[in-house]
Scaffold this active site. Structure first.
Site, short mmCIF file in Angstrom:
data_model
loop_
_atom_site.label_atom_id
_atom_site.label_comp_id
_atom_site.label_asym_id
_atom_site.label_seq_id
_atom_site.Cartn_x
_atom_site.Cartn_y
_atom_site.Cartn_z
N SER A 1 -6.96 4.50 -0.94
CA SER A 1 -6.84 3.04 -1.05
C SER A 1 -8.18 2.38 -1.35
O SER A 1 -8.23 1.33 -1.98
CB SER A 1 -6.26 2.45 0.24
N ASP B 1 0.83 -1.21 0.00
CA ASP B 1 0.00 0.00 0.00
C ASP B 1 0.86 1.26 0.00
O ASP B 1 1.71 1.43 0.86
CB ASP B 1 -0.91 0.00 1.24
N ASP C 1 2.35 2.36 3.38
CA ASP C 1 1.60 3.61 3.23
C ASP C 1 1.71 4.48 4.48
O ASP C 1 1.89 5.70 4.39
CB ASP C 1 0.13 3.26 2.95
N HIS D 1 3.19 8.21 4.85
CA HIS D 1 2.43 9.33 5.43
C HIS D 1 3.22 10.01 6.56
O HIS D 1 3.19 11.22 6.70
CB HIS D 1 1.10 8.85 6.02
N THR E 1 -7.99 -1.67 1.76
CA THR E 1 -7.45 -2.51 0.68
C THR E 1 -8.00 -3.94 0.70
O THR E 1 -8.51 -4.41 -0.32
CB THR E 1 -5.91 -2.47 0.70
N ASP F 1 -1.24 0.45 -4.74
CA ASP F 1 -2.50 1.13 -5.06
C ASP F 1 -2.33 2.62 -5.36
O ASP F 1 -3.22 3.25 -5.88
CB ASP F 1 -3.52 0.93 -3.94
N HIS F 2 -1.16 3.16 -5.00
CA HIS F 2 -0.84 4.57 -5.30
C HIS F 2 0.53 4.85 -4.73
O HIS F 2 1.00 4.14 -3.84
CB HIS F 2 -1.87 5.54 -4.69
ZN ZN Z 1 -2.73 6.33 2.70
#
Ligand code: ZN
Length: 479
Positions: free
Chosen positions: A106, A56, A290, A294, A159, A332-333
């Site tokens: 997500s 993620d 992820d 962040h 997710t 996912d990004h």
């Molecule tokens: Zn995120």
């Protein structure tokens, strides 16, 4: 690609249409020789199993820095880059945009793979007018295949839920847990006790009891997981919220002993799901890469990505023994675009600084959890040094102190909070810096091998993967 279709959130490519003629053409052009389908073109239904691996929030700098760290610290190439280097997979860039924005979350990203529709951000397998789209795990279950979800985040997080749930907002995690119960997938493993435990759920419902009544084995730590019998359905919830970061998990004996690694969970999942002679679909998520991004938290980011890469190794060994398995590896990004820069101190200094990641003991998250607005400059310095072996200056500690007190104002305002402030301070010592603290609009890496992967183009729209998985496995999605 039809832009009008994309704006309506619906993109379907018939991957196997004219596949024989197309593959003959491609073989003539030497195309397959550079791909992964040496034995010729795959046909619908060739993939008995599908394993979807998603890290993620992985920017390309995360993949790069992780591979470099693995080579320099562990003396081995990452499994992901090894696939590229040895030409063992088909590669693509993927556009992961949601229906209603140009940067995704997500939920919308997983839902595009999970139902074949682009949906608005924060929604899971539901359209702009609350249309309900059947999730891919339901399609596979209806086709007689086993179904499972594994993550290091809460199992009810966006997710995994993107493959199995329908809700109007990703935060409806209590409802997602109920849908998991109702839909009876074979295996769920991750964190998220707060959404199953009667004393923590808002409605007081004892979902663990409900799962048990339905015949699930419910396990809550590594030893219970190890002693679970191999038959039947499994619910494994190993933390109140997300599982700990890998760096903190492996540096904290209590956590090492009680919380399984992503690799261990993946091994259990493959062992159990592969007992179905009709095959299975499994999503494996590295959920906290992820969060590391962040938080501009390099230790959280890199060591969780290494753990994800170890799980890739488990999956690739399974695929080698079971070549009728389609494996997809992607993200996912992007997030926060961590990047190794030439050091302020010169090219020669860069590698010395980058290699400091190898000595990290705890994450920045661990550092900040022990600090507050009353922390002294000296204590801040001590705590950072305990976690990273790096001695920051008093001036830098003072700036972090100001951030902890809400008094620090970065020029790019997203970077003002304590986590971004600490991330920027650490960049002076590691040469890895960040562009922000949120998701990016970058196209993302996509690798695939096994039956169906030969149908991938060099550029992919996220919704196409839904059809690639279903068609490769011969699973009807018309219902
Ligand atoms: Zn995120």
């Amino acid at each position: 690609m039809n832009d009008k279709n994309l704006k309506n959130g619906f993109t379907r490519r018939d991957f196997f249409k004219n596949s024989a003629a197309a593959s003959a053409l491609m073989m003539g052009a030497g195309f397959l020789a550079s791909g992964c389908s040496a034995n010729g073109a795959s046909r619908p239904g060739d993939a008995k199993n599908v394993i979807f691996m998603v890290t993620d929030g992985m920017s390309i700098g995360t993949l790069t820095s992780t591979d470099m760290t693995m080579r320099r610290k562990l003396g081995r190439i990452s499994n992901w880059i090894d696939l590229y280097e040895k030409n063992k997979c088909r590669r693509s860039l993927m556009d992961v945009a949601p229906l209603d924005a140009i940067v995704t979350d997500s939920a919308a990203s997983a839902a595009a793979w999970g139902c074949g529709h682009r949906v608005p951000v924060r929604k899971l397998n539901m359209g702009p007018n609350d249309e309900v789209y059947t999730p891919i795990l339901t399609h596979f279950k209806n086709a007689g295949k086993s179904t499972g979800l594994v993550t290091t985040a809460r199992i009810t997080h966006a997710t995994p839920a993107g493959f199995a749930a329908n809700v109007t907002h990703r935060n409806m995690e209590d409802e997602i847990a109920e849908q998991y119960y109702e839909r009876e997938h074979d295996l769920y493993m991750g964190g998220g006790d707060r959404h199953f435990d009667a004393s923590k759920r808002e409605d007081g419902r004892d979902l663990y009891g409900d799962f048990s009544t339905k015949g699930y084995q419910v396990v809550k730590n590594s030893s219970e997981l190890a002693s679970a019998s191999t038959g039947g359905k499994l619910l494994g919830v190993f933390s109140d919220g997300h599982l700990p970061y890998e760096l903190d998990r492996t540096s904290t004996p209590d956590l090492t002993n009680s919380v399984p690694s992503l690799t261990e969970m993946t091994e259990v999942a493959l062992d159990r799901l592969s007992r179905n002679s009709n095959g299975f679909i499994l999503q494996v998520e590295g959920g906290r890469i992820d969060h590391g991004a962040h938080g501009n938290d390099l230790g959280g980011l890199i060591y969780d990505q290494i753990a994800f890469d170890d799980a890739i190794g488990v999956v690739l060994r399974f695929q080698e023994e079971n070549p009728d398995t389609l494996v997809i590896i992607t993200t996912d990004h992007g997030n926060a675009s961590p990047t190794l820069n030439r050091s302020f101190n010169g090219y020669e200094a860069t590698e010395i600084e980058f290699d400091r990641i190898q000595n990290f003991k705890y994450t920045n998250d661990w550092v900040l959890n022990g600090l507050d607005e009353s922390s002294s400059v000296n204590y801040i310095r001590e705590r950072v040094e305990e976690a990273t072996q790096i001695g920051i200056t008093s001036g830098q500690a003072r700036i972090l102190q100001q951030a902890l007190r809400g008094e620090h104002r970065a020029l790019y305002e997203m970077m003002s909070p304590p986590d971004a402030t600490l991330g920027a301070i650490m960049a002076n010592y590691t040469s890895v810096n960040w562009t922000g603290t949120s998701h990016t609009g970058d196209y993302v890496q996509l690798a695939a091998l096994g039956p169906g992967s030969d149908k991938l183009n060099g550029f992919t729209i996220n919704t196409e993967l839904f059809y690639l998985m279903a068609e490769s496995a011969g699973v009807s999605v018309e219902a």
